[in-house]
Design a protein around this motif. Sequence first.
Motif, short mmCIF file in Angstrom:
data_model
loop_
_atom_site.label_atom_id
_atom_site.label_comp_id
_atom_site.label_asym_id
_atom_site.label_seq_id
_atom_site.Cartn_x
_atom_site.Cartn_y
_atom_site.Cartn_z
N SER A 94 0.85 -1.20 0.00
CA SER A 94 0.00 0.00 0.00
C SER A 94 0.88 1.25 0.00
O SER A 94 1.83 1.34 0.80
CB SER A 94 -0.90 0.01 1.24
OG SER A 94 -1.43 1.29 1.43
N THR A 95 0.55 2.21 -0.86
CA THR A 95 1.34 3.46 -0.88
C THR A 95 1.16 4.22 0.43
O THR A 95 2.01 5.04 0.78
CB THR A 95 0.90 4.35 -2.06
OG1 THR A 95 -0.52 4.59 -1.96
CG2 THR A 95 1.22 3.73 -3.41
N MET A 96 0.06 3.97 1.16
CA MET A 96 -0.15 4.67 2.43
C MET A 96 0.96 4.31 3.43
O MET A 96 1.49 5.17 4.12
CB MET A 96 -1.51 4.31 3.05
CG MET A 96 -2.72 4.71 2.25
SD MET A 96 -2.80 6.44 1.77
CE MET A 96 -3.42 7.25 3.23
N GLN B 17 -1.01 -2.23 -6.31
CA GLN B 17 -0.97 -2.45 -4.86
C GLN B 17 -1.54 -3.84 -4.57
O GLN B 17 -2.56 -4.23 -5.15
CB GLN B 17 -1.83 -1.43 -4.13
CG GLN B 17 -1.37 0.01 -4.26
CD GLN B 17 -2.20 0.94 -3.38
OE1 GLN B 17 -1.68 1.55 -2.47
NE2 GLN B 17 -3.48 1.01 -3.66
N ALA C 235 -2.19 -4.78 -1.27
CA ALA C 235 -3.02 -4.69 -0.05
C ALA C 235 -3.51 -3.25 0.09
O ALA C 235 -3.33 -2.63 1.15
CB ALA C 235 -2.22 -5.13 1.17
N GLY C 236 -4.12 -2.73 -0.97
CA GLY C 236 -4.62 -1.35 -0.96
C GLY C 236 -5.69 -1.19 0.10
O GLY C 236 -6.51 -2.09 0.31
N ARG D 137 -11.48 3.39 2.79
CA ARG D 137 -12.04 4.03 3.98
C ARG D 137 -12.75 3.00 4.85
O ARG D 137 -13.15 1.94 4.36
CB ARG D 137 -13.02 5.13 3.61
CG ARG D 137 -12.38 6.31 2.90
CD ARG D 137 -13.41 7.38 2.56
NE ARG D 137 -13.96 7.96 3.76
CZ ARG D 137 -15.24 7.97 4.08
NH1 ARG D 137 -16.12 7.42 3.27
NH2 ARG D 137 -15.65 8.51 5.20
N SER E 18 -2.59 4.76 -8.32
CA SER E 18 -2.57 4.70 -6.85
C SER E 18 -1.46 5.61 -6.36
O SER E 18 -0.29 5.41 -6.73
CB SER E 18 -2.25 3.29 -6.36
OG SER E 18 -3.14 2.35 -6.93
N LEU E 19 -1.82 6.59 -5.57
CA LEU E 19 -0.78 7.48 -5.05
C LEU E 19 -1.10 7.93 -3.65
O LEU E 19 -2.26 7.98 -3.24
CB LEU E 19 -0.59 8.69 -5.96
CG LEU E 19 -1.62 9.80 -5.96
CD1 LEU E 19 -1.28 10.91 -4.99
CD2 LEU E 19 -1.73 10.40 -7.35
N ASP F 260 -16.07 10.63 -2.53
CA ASP F 260 -16.01 9.75 -3.70
C ASP F 260 -16.17 10.59 -4.96
O ASP F 260 -17.03 11.47 -5.00
CB ASP F 260 -17.16 8.73 -3.68
CG ASP F 260 -16.97 7.66 -2.63
OD1 ASP F 260 -15.85 7.53 -2.09
OD2 ASP F 260 -17.95 6.94 -2.35
N LYS G 147 -18.68 5.06 -9.08
CA LYS G 147 -17.44 5.51 -8.44
C LYS G 147 -16.23 5.24 -9.33
O LYS G 147 -16.01 4.12 -9.78
CB LYS G 147 -17.28 4.77 -7.11
CG LYS G 147 -16.05 5.12 -6.31
CD LYS G 147 -16.23 4.73 -4.86
CE LYS G 147 -14.95 4.82 -4.07
NZ LYS G 147 -15.17 4.66 -2.63
N LEU H 112 -8.55 8.48 0.63
CA LEU H 112 -8.36 8.09 2.03
C LEU H 112 -7.37 9.07 2.65
O LEU H 112 -6.27 9.25 2.12
CB LEU H 112 -7.78 6.67 2.06
CG LEU H 112 -7.38 6.09 3.41
CD1 LEU H 112 -8.61 5.85 4.27
CD2 LEU H 112 -6.63 4.76 3.21
N ILE I 12 -4.98 8.51 -2.95
CA ILE I 12 -5.95 8.64 -4.06
C ILE I 12 -5.85 7.40 -4.95
O ILE I 12 -4.76 7.04 -5.41
CB ILE I 12 -5.66 9.91 -4.89
CG1 ILE I 12 -5.76 11.16 -4.00
CG2 ILE I 12 -6.64 10.03 -6.08
CD1 ILE I 12 -5.44 12.47 -4.70
N GLY I 13 -6.98 6.77 -5.16
CA GLY I 13 -7.02 5.61 -6.06
C GLY I 13 -8.00 5.88 -7.19
O GLY I 13 -9.17 6.17 -6.93
#
Length: 257
Positions: free
Chosen positions: A32-34, A56, A58-59, A62, A75-76, A117, A124, A129, A146-147
Amino acid sequence: MPESDIAPSSILGRLTTEFIGRNLLYYPTIPSTMERAKKAAKESAPEGTVVIAAEQTAGRGRLGRAWLSPSGSISLSLLLYPDWRHLPRLNMMASLAVAHSLEKVCGLETEIKWPNDVLIRGKKVCGILIESALRGHSVDWAIIGIGINANLDVSSISGVAATSLSGELGHTVPRSEVLQCLLGELERLYQALRRGEPLHQEWQSRLITLGRTVQAKSGDSIQEGYAEAVDEDGALLLRLPDGSLSKIAAGEVTLQP
Ligand code: BTN
């Protein structure tokens, strides 16, 4: 489409920002980028550091949900050190930046569903997140994830009505151009936020949630009412059946028919 279309060499060349995305960490695949951005925050990476992944495994979404981001998605995660007064507004800033970019680069009309969203024709296309660490009244860091369903077939995504940019357009989109525009919009709106300019009027005008009866879920509480407006921080103002106004800062809404 080759993954290199979102590698730093494809993005940095035409990036117009001063600081957002100037420190760009790219991963062909990452859980995950988070998590990577959080590590960068703990190492005091510069404000504006961006983590991008081609895929990712394991993205995170919310409310503890999973977020699917197979190859072809965008994905960023963006690392910021905002003033605590601006923290609640990052949500409006991020969804507006996505909406502007999809309109500019792809020519697609977008809508925003409270709280963040981004939809196309009611489906969507992007999830956002935001995670942060606070110390009293100061923000240690905030990360905006942001995905975007960019070039992918969303028929495998169950549970929500989803769409993708390629599905809407009937052809793939240049992801590096979407990213360049998005990073530019994020910086422009973040600067506006820092100058104290309000974002809620434009944001409110794009919300499909307003002017309808909705069910709002926030923590353990569920309320049904008429979604009247949002305040300057983007909190939802819900008119309840007894006439009182309830302010909902976070949660999710179901639009009633
Ligand atoms: C949602 O539930 O709507 C929010 C989805 C956010 C997904 C993005 S993709 C980039 C970043 N990394 C993650 O693991 N999640 C966010």
